[in-house]
Structure formats: C-alpha cells, structure tokens
Design a protein around this motif. Structure first.
Motif, mmCIF file in Angstrom:
data_model
loop_
_atom_site.group_PDB
_atom_site.id
_atom_site.type_symbol
_atom_site.label_atom_id
_atom_site.label_comp_id
_atom_site.label_asym_id
_atom_site.label_seq_id
_atom_site.Cartn_x
_atom_site.Cartn_y
_atom_site.Cartn_z
ATOM 1 N N TYR A 220 0.805 -1.223 0.000
ATOM 2 C CA TYR A 220 0.000 0.000 0.000
ATOM 3 C C TYR A 220 0.839 1.275 0.000
ATOM 4 N N MET A 221 2.123 1.141 -0.200
ATOM 5 C CA MET A 221 2.985 2.317 -0.289
ATOM 6 C C MET A 221 2.941 2.900 -1.695
ATOM 7 N N ASN A 222 2.597 4.174 -1.802
ATOM 8 C CA ASN A 222 2.675 4.830 -3.114
ATOM 9 C C ASN A 222 4.128 5.054 -3.502
ATOM 10 N N ASP A 223 4.872 5.669 -2.607
ATOM 11 C CA ASP A 223 6.301 5.867 -2.833
ATOM 12 C C ASP A 223 7.047 4.730 -2.150
ATOM 13 N N LYS A 224 7.836 4.023 -2.935
ATOM 14 C CA LYS A 224 8.589 2.893 -2.399
ATOM 15 C C LYS A 224 10.007 3.365 -2.048
ATOM 16 N N PRO A 225 10.279 3.669 -0.780
ATOM 17 C CA PRO A 225 11.614 4.147 -0.391
ATOM 18 C C PRO A 225 12.628 3.006 -0.427
ATOM 19 N N LEU A 226 13.379 2.913 -1.502
ATOM 20 C CA LEU A 226 14.247 1.761 -1.734
ATOM 21 C C LEU A 226 15.196 1.482 -0.582
ATOM 22 N N ALA A 227 15.909 2.512 -0.138
ATOM 23 C CA ALA A 227 16.912 2.310 0.919
ATOM 24 C C ALA A 227 16.249 1.852 2.219
ATOM 25 N N LYS A 228 15.105 2.445 2.545
ATOM 26 C CA LYS A 228 14.417 2.102 3.792
ATOM 27 C C LYS A 228 13.922 0.653 3.764
ATOM 28 N N ILE A 229 13.359 0.244 2.621
ATOM 29 C CA ILE A 229 12.861 -1.126 2.508
ATOM 30 C C ILE A 229 14.019 -2.123 2.499
ATOM 31 N N ASP A 230 15.090 -1.794 1.779
ATOM 32 C CA ASP A 230 16.261 -2.681 1.751
ATOM 33 C C ASP A 230 16.862 -2.858 3.138
ATOM 34 N N SER A 231 16.800 -1.806 3.949
ATOM 35 C CA SER A 231 17.375 -1.896 5.302
ATOM 36 C C SER A 231 16.644 -2.921 6.146
ATOM 37 N N VAL A 232 15.359 -3.162 5.846
ATOM 38 C CA VAL A 232 14.600 -4.200 6.545
ATOM 39 C C VAL A 232 14.847 -5.560 5.894
ATOM 40 N N LEU A 233 14.805 -5.603 4.568
ATOM 41 C CA LEU A 233 15.033 -6.872 3.865
ATOM 42 C C LEU A 233 16.368 -7.499 4.248
#
Length: 401
Positions: A220-233
């Motif tokens: 449900y994220m419109n803007d996908k913050p790549l760095a923020k998501i990668d930090s969790v992945l």
C-alpha cells in the motif's frame, strides 16, 4: 571394558531420550489444527494460501466439518498466513499457521459479509469473533495488529473517512483534498509500521511473520523508499528470506531499481486512437516524457494545462510527450482527448486480464497516477517520479529557463 560399557550405556540413554521425545519431534514438524465455529454446523473446511503477486488461491489442506467442529493434520515448510475457509457460504478466517498444536474457537457473531463480484472477485463472510491458541506466529501478528502506537491511527482515518463521505460525489476538489490528507497520514503510519517491523525483524530475523508484515505495508505504499525497505530486507534470514513474502518485496524492489535514472526505459508498443501501432523507441532523438494518466483521474486532468505550457515552451528545442492512458473503456479515453486537445502523442494501455492492472503501467511500476518518466535522446531514464516539479527542474537543467 569400563569405557565400552559407558559408551553402550550412553547410547541406550540417547535412544531412550529420543524415543521419549518422539512425540515432541512429530509435533515440531507437523500441525494439528482443531476448531469449533459455532453456528455453521456442517460442510467442509479448507486451509487456503494466497499469492499476492498472481492473486491465486491454493488449497493446502481440507477436511469435513461436522457439529461445528473440524480437525486438520499436516505439515508446513514454515509458518505462513493462511485462511480457514468453511463451505457452504465461503466463511473465512485468516490466521498465521505453523507446525504446532493449534486450537481455534469462534462463532458467527458480528461476522462481516462482502461482495466483490462486480469487480471480478467473490462474495462471502469474514468471521470476526474468534480466538486462536498454540501459534506463536499468530500471537506475534496479533501483537502487531493491536499495538497502541499503530492503533491510534484508526481514529484519525475514521475522522477523515467521515469528511470524505460528506463531500463524495458533490465536490471533486474537496474529495481530492481529503485524499491528500489521507495520503499524508498514511505515510506517517507507514513509517511507524516500518519501524515496528524493523525492530521485530531484529529480534526475529528468521520469522516469516516479519516478512509478511513488510509485504503488506509495502503493498500500500505509493512511494517505495528503496533504501528504507532494503534496510529491513537485509535483516531477514532463514525461513523469512525463503518465504514468498520476502521474495515478492525483493522482486518488486529489483523492478523499481531497473527504472532508476541511467537505466534504459523498457520499450513498448500500444495503439493510438486510429488503432495504428506506436513504439516508444520511435521517440529516440528527443527528450520524451511518458505521462501516465486517465480520463477519470482528476489530478491528471488538472495537470494537462501545465504540460501544454511546458510542451509549447520546449517542444521546438527537442522535448516531446507521450501520454499513456489507463482507461479500460476506449470511449471514455476518446472523449477526454477531444475535450483536452493535447497536441502530443496519445496511446492507450492494455488490460490483458480483466480487472487487473494495465500492462505498461505494471511494466513501469506506476503505483498511482499521474506519474511521469522523462527520457533522454537515447531512451535512458532521467527522471522517474510522480512530481511535476521533478520534471520541470530537469527540463530547466536541460533547456535552460
């Protein structure tokens, strides 16, 4: 001889321990899910998994349902989000299952009926009154669902929903103003959710629950913050990293990274209003903006005068536009073009599967419209953004003011 007897005795002891714990080992590698859902009496019960990427349901296990009760036995590769489906009536109860002894109790009180058949979906009933014991994964999921810091947003959204319903169908500008407010609150909520998930993953890096929670927020994220998501992945390992939830988010991240500035824009072929074919690659030699829009999109229509201004200002210097409509119905698209009289290239996206996202919009990972992709003369991406300002600033940089 003493050493030999000791080794023999130790071996017997290990064998006895192994035998005594055989039931525990069996439980650890299998599940028993027993339940009683009062008010449904008899029928069948299925355990169903759902693939968010292709929207396909798969039956994991099934059994008869008699006297409001059932018992399922089997094994899972790892814990996962499944849905208990009771027929007849398509009564549904989602939960996190794992290899353990799980007990479910519930009834039909306060159940919610739904009907998505007009959108190509199904109809059924969501069971709302229930309790689940024996699944640590489900306990972890429910702690997230009931977290006070996250629950506080429910009241805010309830207020905004009332504001929206008060103007819906009466004032389009007011509708979108409330939508903008909802988007702003959603971003704050999503930041809080990501922080929670990151903390959870740090303590439980192999838990598929964390990967599932991330996939749901990401959806449900419109803007996908790549760095923020990668930090969790990057925290996940083991079962979490092997889960479909992790793989879905990771694959989406890779697709977005392939659309970052400097990458070659994917070529495509679509039909113009006269049904002749248009190829994006035919625009090579010009700075080209792909404008993802639709006749029904209010902010898209509002942006058209601005793009007419930019087109008139820079077209003779080598700037062009290709508008890709997200209209499923061609008559709506044709009517909007006649009204707006846009002087640049117009094509309409395709919908290979009814009620599913458009082909080129999916290729370009457009999560919302209007959305813009600016290309250089060679077809490489310069700007990938939903912001007019980002495009304007790059055009000024290229052509001067």
């Amino acid at each position: 001889m003493k050493n030999t007897n000791f080794i023999f005795a130790s071996g017997v002891l290990l064998l006895l321990i192994s035998c005594n714990n055989s039931n525990d080992l069996q439980v650890a590698n299998s599940y028993t899910i027993s339940g009683k859902i009062s008010g449904l009496h008899s029928g069948s019960v299925k355990l169903v998994s759902f693939n968010q990427d292709n929207e396909i349901y798969t039956t994991v296990d099934s059994v008869g349902f008699l006297n409001d009760s059932f018992s399922l036995k089997g094994a899972l590769a790892s814990s996962q989000r499944l849905t208990l489906v009771i027929e007849p009536g398509n009564w549904r109860l989602p939960f996190f299952a794992e290899n353990s002894v799980i007990k479910i109790t519930g009834d039909t009180t306060a159940s919610e009926h739904y009907d998505y058949t007009s959108h190509g979906g199904s109809k059924g009933v969501n069971i709302k009154t229930f309790s689940i014991a024996g699944s640590k994964s489900n306990d972890d999921y429910m702690r997230y669902q009931n977290d006070k810091g996250l629950k506080q947003f429910d009241t805010v959204f309830a207020t905004l929903n009332k504001k929206y319903n008060a103007v819906a169908g009466k004032d389009l500008d007011a509708e979108y103003k409330v939508r903008d407010q909802m988007d702003s609150v959603s971003k704050i909520l999503q930041d809080s959710q990501i922080a929670y998930i990151k903390n959870y993953a740090g303590k439980n890096p192999s838990s598929p629950v964390g990967a599932y929670l991330l996939s749901q927020v990401y959806l449900y994220m419109n803007d996908k913050p790549l760095a923020k998501i990668d930090s969790v992945l990057n925290i996940f390992n083991g079962d979490a990293k092997n889960s479909a939830y992790y793989k879905s988010v990771s694959a989406s991240q890779d697709k977005i990274k392939a659309l970052l500035p400097g990458r070659m824009a994917p070529d495509f072929t679509l039909l113009k209003r006269d049904s002749t074919k248009f190829n994006l690659s035919s625009m090579r030699g010009s700075y080209t903006m792909i404008d993802f829009w639709a006749s029904w999109c209010h902010p898209c229509r509002q942006a058209i005068p601005h793009w007419k201004e930019m087109y008139n200002k820079y077209h003779n210097k080598g700037f062009d536009i290709v508008s890709v409509s997200d209209d499923y119905r061609w008559p709506d698209w044709l009517k909007a073009m006649d009204q707006e009289k846009m002087p640049w290239q117009q094509v309409c996206d395709e919908f290979p599967v009814k009620n599913k996202p458009a082909r080129i919009g999916t290729m370009y990972m457009t999560r919302y419209i209007p959305f813009y992709v600016l290309l250089d003369k060679d077809g490489k991406i310069l700007v990938y953004s939903g912001s007019e300002d980002d495009i304007d600033n790059k055009l000024k940089e290229i052509f001067g003011s």
